[in-house]
Design a protein around this motif. Structure first.
Motif, PDB file in Angstrom:
ATOM      1  N   SER A 162      -8.342  21.276  24.494  1.00 58.47           N
ATOM      2  CA  SER A 162      -7.571  19.734  24.755  1.00 58.47           C
ATOM      3  C   SER A 162      -6.566  19.463  24.530  1.00 58.47           C
ATOM      4  CB  SER A 162      -8.600  19.125  25.157  1.00 58.47           C
ATOM      5  OG  SER A 162      -8.999  18.444  24.209  1.00 58.47           O
TER       6      SER A 162
ATOM      7  N   THR B 222      -2.239  22.788  28.516  1.00 57.08           N
ATOM      8  CA  THR B 222      -4.089  22.237  28.717  1.00 57.08           C
ATOM      9  C   THR B 222      -4.209  21.843  29.967  1.00 57.08           C
ATOM     10  OG1 THR B 222      -4.689  22.585  26.775  1.00 57.08           O
ATOM     11  CG2 THR B 222      -6.317  22.136  28.301  1.00 57.08           C
TER      12      THR B 222
ATOM     13  N   VAL C 156     -12.160  23.735  29.011  1.00 55.79           N
ATOM     14  CA  VAL C 156     -11.430  23.248  28.060  1.00 55.79           C
ATOM     15  C   VAL C 156     -12.541  22.833  26.722  1.00 55.79           C
ATOM     16  CG1 VAL C 156      -9.603  21.119  27.867  1.00 55.79           C
ATOM     17  CG2 VAL C 156     -10.147  22.518  29.796  1.00 55.79           C
TER      18      VAL C 156
END
Length: 152
Positions: free
Chosen positions: A120, A135, A148
């Motif tokens: 993340s 991300t 994630v």
């Protein structure tokens, strides 16, 4: 189910957490994990001397190779620790230059990736408070499934 996984990494502890997840969800048949490290040398364009730019790029590329090698080593250790049969697993290290999110998106399309496994957030301290910018952009623009991995 997932035969070709893209594992972007910046060498941070957070990105290392994604490695175990990628290993746990690979297809038991032949699978490939592409270990991607992106060298973002855009900040070098303001440097005054060509030699300095070239030397800096070489240093960044060398560090990137160390990162991908480190990930390969972690995967091999996890195989032993967790008893994962990786005899049909192909590890493909890839180092490219550019904006990290853009490169991740391009590689995911060009390599026909089944799944992206990404942390993340990465190295930057500000990322501790926000979803990492790389991300976030990848999640917003990807055309393939993405997993994630949260920071713990």
């Amino acid at each position: 189910m997932f035969e070709k996984i893209l594992l972007p990494t910046d060498g941070s502890k957070n990105s290392e957490k994604a490695i175990e997840y990628a290993l746990s969800i690979i297809d038991k048949k032949e699978s490939e994990i592409i270990i991607l490290n992106v060298v973002d040398s855009v900040y070098l364009t303001g440097l005054p001397e060509e030699d300095l730019i070239t030397k800096s790029e070489l240093i960044l590329e060398e560090e990137s190779k160390k990162v991908t090698k480190h990930v390969e080593d972690i995967i091999k250790n996890l195989e032993k620790e967790k008893g994962i049969d990786a005899s049909k697993l192909t590890l493909t290290p890839m180092t490219l230059e550019g904006n990290a999110a853009d490169v991740i998106l391009k590689v995911s399309e060009n390599e026909n990736i089944d799944l992206i496994v990404i942390a993340s957030s990465g190295k930057h301290m500000l990322d501790r408070f926000l979803l990492g910018s790389v991300t976030e952009k990848t999640v917003r623009h990807t055309k393939v499934p993405i997993l994630v991995i949260p920071n713990k």
